[in-house]
Scaffold this active site. Sequence first.
Site, PDB file in Angstrom:
ATOM      1  N   ASP A  65       0.877  -1.162   0.000  1.00 51.55           N
ATOM      2  CA  ASP A  65       0.000   0.000   0.000  1.00 51.55           C
ATOM      3  C   ASP A  65       0.926   1.228   0.000  1.00 51.55           C
ATOM      4  O   ASP A  65       2.108   1.122   0.373  1.00 51.55           O
ATOM      5  CB  ASP A  65      -0.877  -0.024   1.257  1.00 51.55           C
ATOM      6  CG  ASP A  65      -1.677   1.239   1.421  1.00 51.55           C
ATOM      7  OD1 ASP A  65      -2.339   1.651   0.456  1.00 51.55           O
ATOM      8  OD2 ASP A  65      -1.622   1.845   2.515  1.00 51.55           O
ATOM      9  N   ASP A  87      -0.084   5.100   0.822  1.00 50.71           N
ATOM     10  CA  ASP A  87      -0.314   6.098   1.875  1.00 50.71           C
ATOM     11  C   ASP A  87      -0.295   5.445   3.257  1.00 50.71           C
ATOM     12  O   ASP A  87      -1.143   4.597   3.562  1.00 50.71           O
ATOM     13  CB  ASP A  87      -1.687   6.766   1.672  1.00 50.71           C
ATOM     14  CG  ASP A  87      -1.790   7.501   0.343  1.00 50.71           C
ATOM     15  OD1 ASP A  87      -0.831   8.183  -0.038  1.00 50.71           O
ATOM     16  OD2 ASP A  87      -2.843   7.387  -0.312  1.00 50.71           O
ATOM     17  N   GLY A 110      -7.354   3.694   2.995  1.00 56.61           N
ATOM     18  CA  GLY A 110      -7.596   2.718   1.936  1.00 56.61           C
ATOM     19  C   GLY A 110      -8.890   2.931   1.162  1.00 56.61           C
ATOM     20  O   GLY A 110      -9.149   2.264   0.169  1.00 56.61           O
ATOM     21  N   ARG A 119     -11.599   8.484  -2.558  1.00 56.19           N
ATOM     22  CA  ARG A 119     -11.845   9.889  -2.197  1.00 56.19           C
ATOM     23  C   ARG A 119     -13.332  10.161  -1.925  1.00 56.19           C
ATOM     24  O   ARG A 119     -13.694  10.738  -0.903  1.00 56.19           O
ATOM     25  CB  ARG A 119     -11.347  10.789  -3.333  1.00 56.19           C
ATOM     26  CG  ARG A 119     -11.112  12.227  -2.913  1.00 56.19           C
ATOM     27  CD  ARG A 119     -10.588  13.022  -4.113  1.00 56.19           C
ATOM     28  NE  ARG A 119      -9.399  12.425  -4.696  1.00 56.19           N
ATOM     29  CZ  ARG A 119      -8.957  12.659  -5.933  1.00 56.19           C
ATOM     30  NH1 ARG A 119      -9.610  13.507  -6.713  1.00 56.19           N
ATOM     31  NH2 ARG A 119      -7.873  12.063  -6.384  1.00 56.19           N
ATOM     32  N   SER A 166      -5.190   5.296  -4.369  1.00 52.53           N
ATOM     33  CA  SER A 166      -5.020   6.714  -4.694  1.00 52.53           C
ATOM     34  C   SER A 166      -4.801   6.995  -6.179  1.00 52.53           C
ATOM     35  O   SER A 166      -4.010   6.331  -6.844  1.00 52.53           O
ATOM     36  CB  SER A 166      -3.828   7.281  -3.919  1.00 52.53           C
ATOM     37  OG  SER A 166      -3.580   8.610  -4.346  1.00 52.53           O
ATOM     38  N   ASN A 204      -3.459   9.701  -6.972  1.00 50.60           N
ATOM     39  CA  ASN A 204      -2.244  10.536  -6.949  1.00 50.60           C
ATOM     40  C   ASN A 204      -0.966   9.688  -6.813  1.00 50.60           C
ATOM     41  O   ASN A 204       0.117  10.235  -6.598  1.00 50.60           O
ATOM     42  CB  ASN A 204      -2.318  11.526  -5.786  1.00 50.60           C
ATOM     43  CG  ASN A 204      -3.400  12.574  -5.996  1.00 50.60           C
ATOM     44  OD1 ASN A 204      -3.359  13.320  -6.976  1.00 50.60           O
ATOM     45  ND2 ASN A 204      -4.384  12.624  -5.113  1.00 50.60           N
ATOM     46  N   ASP A 252      -1.749  -0.504   6.083  1.00 47.89           N
ATOM     47  CA  ASP A 252      -2.003   0.177   7.359  1.00 47.89           C
ATOM     48  C   ASP A 252      -3.510   0.329   7.585  1.00 47.89           C
ATOM     49  O   ASP A 252      -3.919   0.912   8.589  1.00 47.89           O
ATOM     50  CB  ASP A 252      -1.351   1.574   7.382  1.00 47.89           C
ATOM     51  CG  ASP A 252      -2.034   2.533   6.432  1.00 47.89           C
ATOM     52  OD1 ASP A 252      -2.417   2.094   5.318  1.00 47.89           O
ATOM     53  OD2 ASP A 252      -2.202   3.708   6.777  1.00 47.89           O
TER      54      ASP A 252
HETATM   55  C1  BG6 Z   1      -5.756   5.742  -0.108  1.00 46.37           C
HETATM   56  C2  BG6 Z   1      -5.830   6.519   1.178  1.00 46.37           C
HETATM   57  O1  BG6 Z   1      -4.460   5.280  -0.304  1.00 46.37           O
HETATM   58  O2  BG6 Z   1      -6.130   6.572  -1.209  1.00 46.37           O
HETATM   59  C3  BG6 Z   1      -7.201   7.111   1.351  1.00 46.37           C
HETATM   60  O3  BG6 Z   1      -5.541   5.646   2.265  1.00 46.37           O
HETATM   61  C4  BG6 Z   1      -7.544   7.972   0.130  1.00 46.37           C
HETATM   62  O4  BG6 Z   1      -7.225   7.894   2.537  1.00 46.37           O
HETATM   63  C5  BG6 Z   1      -7.435   7.117  -1.132  1.00 46.37           C
HETATM   64  O5  BG6 Z   1      -8.860   8.505   0.245  1.00 46.37           O
HETATM   65  C6  BG6 Z   1      -7.727   7.905  -2.410  1.00 46.37           C
HETATM   66  O6  BG6 Z   1      -6.704   8.844  -2.595  1.00 46.37           O
HETATM   67  P1  BG6 Z   1      -6.709  10.032  -3.645  1.00 46.37           P
HETATM   68  O7  BG6 Z   1      -5.270  10.503  -3.635  1.00 46.37           O
HETATM   69  O8  BG6 Z   1      -7.095   9.429  -4.977  1.00 46.37           O
HETATM   70  O9  BG6 Z   1      -7.670  11.042  -3.185  1.00 46.37           O
HETATM   71 MG    MG Z   2      -2.755   3.170   3.546  1.00 45.69          MG
END
Ligand code: BG6
Ligand code: MG
Length: 219
Positions: A16, A18, A53, A56, A123, A125, A177
Amino acid sequence: MDGNTNKYKLKAVIFDLDGVICFTDTYHYQAWKAIADAQGIYFDEKINNRLRGVSRMDSLDIILERSERSYSAGEKEKLARQKNEIYRDLLKKMTPEDLPQDVKATLEALKERELKVAVGSSSKNTKMILRQIGLEGFFHAVSDGTNITFSKPNPEVFLKAADMLGLQPGECLVVEDAEAGIQAAHNGGFLSAGLGAASDYEWTDYPLKRVSDILNVIK
Ligand code: BG6
Ligand code: MG
């Protein structure tokens, strides 16, 4: 779980991002906190743990559970966009110094042991973060929020990572996590290792104090 058996069949580790590879989980928290405060909605670290996890938009729905009014789809889109802008501004300040030494050494040790390494993150991002911390091109596979339809606890993100690696779920260890992430690993037939609060969830196979502890699982 029999560690001796597993250490022979594991061929890859799927991380993972984040809260595991780097501490962007705290940036997610800061950005959501700014949005919640501006809306007058109560938000704390405990609620934040439920967002780990989770995609958004699903994260926003969890935050809005504490709101006294309902939000239209358009309002929700706007809040999610604002949160992402705040979050990306924080990401822009990241550098390779934000890759913890323990994680860097572990990733390198796994490659030396000829294991495959992958990212499995919800994510969108992910690629920006990997670029910021100097890990662009490092992983054998990157499965993230841009190539999935279903967020954790659905196992899709990990199944896609295993598929990209050409491996079966049973050959991969997932490091997480998040409760949703540990559940996703379990649902997909993966072994899991949990950090922080995820070290003692029901489906966590290996509790970790730090990422380098996985080197004791994979000999
Ligand atoms: C996960 C995070 O990795 O990504 C979450 O743990 C988050 O908290 C999710 O909401 C989506 O992320 P992003 O960067 O696409 O908004
Ligand atoms: Mg995580």
